[in-house]
Enzyme design. Structure first.
Site, PDB file in Angstrom:
ATOM      1  CG  ASP A  44       6.625   1.595   4.886  1.00 29.82           C
ATOM      2  OD1 ASP A  44       7.015   0.878   5.678  1.00 29.82           O
ATOM      3  OD2 ASP A  44       5.631   1.121   4.156  1.00 29.82           O
ATOM      4  CG  HIS A  77       3.496  -1.324   6.401  1.00 30.83           C
ATOM      5  ND1 HIS A  77       4.136  -0.821   5.321  1.00 30.83           N
ATOM      6  CD2 HIS A  77       3.119  -2.416   6.412  1.00 30.83           C
ATOM      7  CE1 HIS A  77       3.869  -1.784   4.284  1.00 30.83           C
ATOM      8  NE2 HIS A  77       3.202  -2.674   5.159  1.00 30.83           N
ATOM      9  CB  SER A 128       3.751  -5.184   3.357  1.00 32.17           C
ATOM     10  OG  SER A 128       2.570  -4.705   3.130  1.00 32.17           O
ATOM     11  N   GLY A 129       6.737  -5.118   2.562  1.00 28.59           N
ATOM     12  CA  GLY A 129       8.072  -5.457   2.891  1.00 28.59           C
ATOM     13  C   GLY A 129       8.969  -6.211   2.088  1.00 28.59           C
TER      14      GLY A 129
END
Length: 272
Positions: free
Chosen positions: A115, A68, A209-210
């Site tokens: 994801d 994402h 995120s990530g």
């Protein structure tokens, strides 16, 4: 398959992974604090026009992040970053040459899973005392309930708050799937291809995120067991809504296939 399995063995047993030259301070982390500089040497900042996400260096020319996070056409990664507001000297900025998003990722359904994305760098990072890869877990490896793991990143310090300028770390104990999937927790939103960790006053927040969920193995090395995926929409620190990560141990065959494909374009890689 024999080629893939052999390559996975090479990846997961590289002697140089998961051993930082600067030991992380894991003695007094409660709800997040500034990390010791360069103690998470695989942490990268993923940037397009500005810093957008985190990521994990898993090899000199490969970075693991969340699907994402990939919304632009051009990215770079910055390694050996600590203070976003200062040019401290050891930073390495490398453009991303190719992006591989998991083929089963659905950007309209983050809770459906998958994801995860791989970034092939234009050139290999210089591995030194401040830039080192994390280890990948073995396929199918599991985490125990309450196992102490750590999240790192430059995300918001709290819901609606400012983004951190220096790299932060926080202790996030693992929440077993049997607990996290209960109806008053995440319910069916969490899958066995995910890892839950933290909760209450300890969680990831927007901007993390990530990035990695860092867990130390029995061999004393640090493994990237999770890729930061999502938190509750009501806020980063919602009770019974721990941070949800993509479970890297489920996707190691896909990671190996993608990396092998770049070495041999005649090999087709598929999702797991």
């Amino acid at each position: 398959m024999k080629v893939v399995r052999f390559f996975l063995l090479v990846v997961t047993t590289v002697s140089a992974c998961g051993v930082p030259s600067y030991r992380p301070d894991t003695s007094r982390v409660v709800n997040g604090e500034e990390a010791r500089p360069y103690s998470w040497p695989w942490q990268v900042s993923l940037e397009s026009f500005y810093p957008t996400c985190g990521g994990t260096l898993i090899a000199p020319d490969w970075v693991l992040t969340a699907a994402h996070c990939i919304t632009f056409h051009t990215y770079r990664v910055v390694l050996a970053e600590h203070d976003m507001n200062k040019e401290e000297g050891p930073e390495q900025s490398i453009m991303v040459a190719k992006m591989f998003i998991h083929p089963k990722w659905n950007d309209n359904c983050v809770s459906c899973g998958n994801d995860i994305a791989l970034l092939k760098l234009e050139r290999s990072a210089v591995i030194n005392d401040k830039v080192q890869p994390a280890c990948l877990p073995q396929h199918g490896a599991s985490l125990s309930h309450n196992q102490p793991c750590y999240i790192t990143g430059w995300g918001r310090l709290y819901s609606g708050g400012p983004r951190a300028t220096t790299l932060q770390q926080a202790l996030l104990p693992v929440v077993d799937y049997s607990v996290c999937s209960q109806s008053d927790w995440w319910g069916s939103s969490v899958k066995t291809t995910m890892v839950c960790a933290g909760g209450d006053n300890k969680s990831a927040c927007h901007g993390d995120s990530g990035g990695p969920l860092n867990c130390v193995g029995k061999d004393g090395r640090w493994y990237v067991e999770g890729v930061t995926s999502f938190v509750d929409g009501r806020g980063c620190n919602t009770p019974k809504k721990p941070t949800v990560f993509t479970r890297v141990a489920f996707f190691t065959p896909w990671i190996s296939e993608v990396r092998e494909t770049t070495l041999n374009p005649n090999i087709n890689h598929t999702g797991v």
